[in-house]
Design an enzyme around this catalytic site. Sequence first.
Site, mmCIF file in Angstrom:
data_model
loop_
_atom_site.group_PDB
_atom_site.id
_atom_site.type_symbol
_atom_site.label_atom_id
_atom_site.label_comp_id
_atom_site.label_asym_id
_atom_site.label_seq_id
_atom_site.Cartn_x
_atom_site.Cartn_y
_atom_site.Cartn_z
ATOM 1 C CG ASP A 350 -0.053 2.789 6.307
ATOM 2 O OD1 ASP A 350 -0.664 3.296 5.358
ATOM 3 O OD2 ASP A 350 -0.505 2.748 7.467
ATOM 4 C CB THR A 351 3.148 -1.679 2.418
ATOM 5 O OG1 THR A 351 3.170 -2.354 3.675
ATOM 6 C CG2 THR A 351 4.182 -2.317 1.510
ATOM 7 C CB VAL A 352 5.040 2.179 -1.267
ATOM 8 C CG1 VAL A 352 4.559 3.364 -0.449
ATOM 9 C CG2 VAL A 352 6.538 1.965 -1.088
ATOM 10 C CB SER A 369 6.606 -2.350 4.269
ATOM 11 O OG SER A 369 5.749 -2.196 5.373
ATOM 12 C CG MET A 432 0.849 -1.412 -1.228
ATOM 13 S SD MET A 432 0.892 0.355 -1.609
ATOM 14 C CE MET A 432 -0.412 0.473 -2.828
#
Length: 532
Positions: A350-352, A369, A432
């Site tokens: 998970d990351t933006v 992240s 992402m």
Amino acid sequence: MRNFEQPTRSVAVSANAMAATSHPYATLAAVNILQAGGNAMDAALAACAVQCVVEPGSTGIGGDCFALYAPKGGDEVLAYNGSGRTPEALTESWFSEREITEEVPRQSPASVTIPGAIDAWTRLHADHGRITFAEVLAPAIAFAENGYAITPRVHRDWVLEEKLLAADAAAAKNFLPEGRAPAIGEIHKQPELAATLKRIAAEGRDGFYRGPVAQDMVNYLRSLGGLHTLEDFASARGEYVTPVTTRFRGHTIHECPPNGQGIIALMILNILSHVETGDDPLSPDRLHAEIEATRLAYAARDAWLADPDKANVPVEEMLSDELAAKLAAKIDLSRALTELPAFEMPLHRDTVYITVVDAERNAVSLINSIFDCFGSGLVAPQSGVVLHNRGQSFSLKPGHPNVIAPGKRPLHTIIPGMVTRDGRTEMSFGVMGGYYQAMGHAHLVSKVLDYGMDLQEAIDLPRLIPVGGNDTRVEAEHTIPQAVATELERRGFKLVPSPDPIGGAQVIRIDWENGTLAGASESRKDGIALGF
């Protein structure tokens, strides 16, 4: 041209400025900053800070940050590596004494490298921002203090981590207020994080890396057996680095260099440039080539990619046309490869990702992240900082270039991207999804430049990713056409359902001729692209 009978969305189009993020609050915050006189860097950092509050499973101030920046839309792209290092006292013996040999445990202090995000934000803002840093952080502080409504994708990811969060007292207190993940539409607040953001707004990087916030993180990690010190935090520094590039279809593709995996995206594009697959972006031949190019490039990644300060990373060899041609020659479009160098399974993290282009055409490509959803699942109790688990990207194999060591940065999955041509920035983009990101970058760039797809169409296409090594399994979204899936299986691939939507993307393209911007945001997330 978009098929308006299909259930998707149009690209966003504007003349002045634009922002694209994976959360509507973040996009709106960026647009508000731009309209209030901030520039692209101010807006990108404000959006990122907001997402650290409203999308806490995906990102946080206890994570890392990478950025590419093209001033005035030129082709001189700056890169910043905001990835943190291991504590100076952490050695391989910490793991051997505990008989840990396979993987750095996720919910342990050993998975927590010194967070690099706040250092990156403050440096990038000082060098390239226009408004005050307090103004940049104000929207995030308001959401943390006053509350924010939970969106559908945020809720979905949150529910999946309830067990992890329940195992840490501070995490449970902050993120399971009713003993469960907040429901869609419920209001959630983070008062401890609000206070921390206020301190950072007033004191800059010292508000995070020195004083009470740093003391809180160090005390908590050491209470769990960690070796972090106040000196590790005080000395934490990112750095400007020279982007790595390749040429693809008359364009220059820019990525951050190792320890990030952006170089692997370039390798995949280099391999694909040697393979002819026809005019259909979803044909079995095209997907076959993308799968195999990814498997080959990821094998090189796992053999060579590491912190260049601590290991020899053969960048020139990895980007050479000779290697690309050699790897492309291994691809047989009639059958799947069965013999590859061994490499570990790609993981979905998970990351933006955020991109902003302003009226002066300053372009920011920024990614932040905490790795897994809610990172390590450890939360510093007084400051409300979610601590990432980026240390899990290290190898524990003695002698491996990416083996864990004191003061070392791990192989990093988060990679912003930029495309230039004829002296100008043409596209700012990111995808992402952890280890998928390199494949995702190549997939997106190819779909736009090879097939002329509009940005939203390219993002919305079905995705797949190989599991790894000699295993011919490929995780595929259910939207892959059945006829295509059947043909890929006939060639020797085994398609298995992806447990999660694969990746997420945002992109802005500059139309210099018309003086306009086009943007797109991931349909698999909650976000939007907006311009004015």
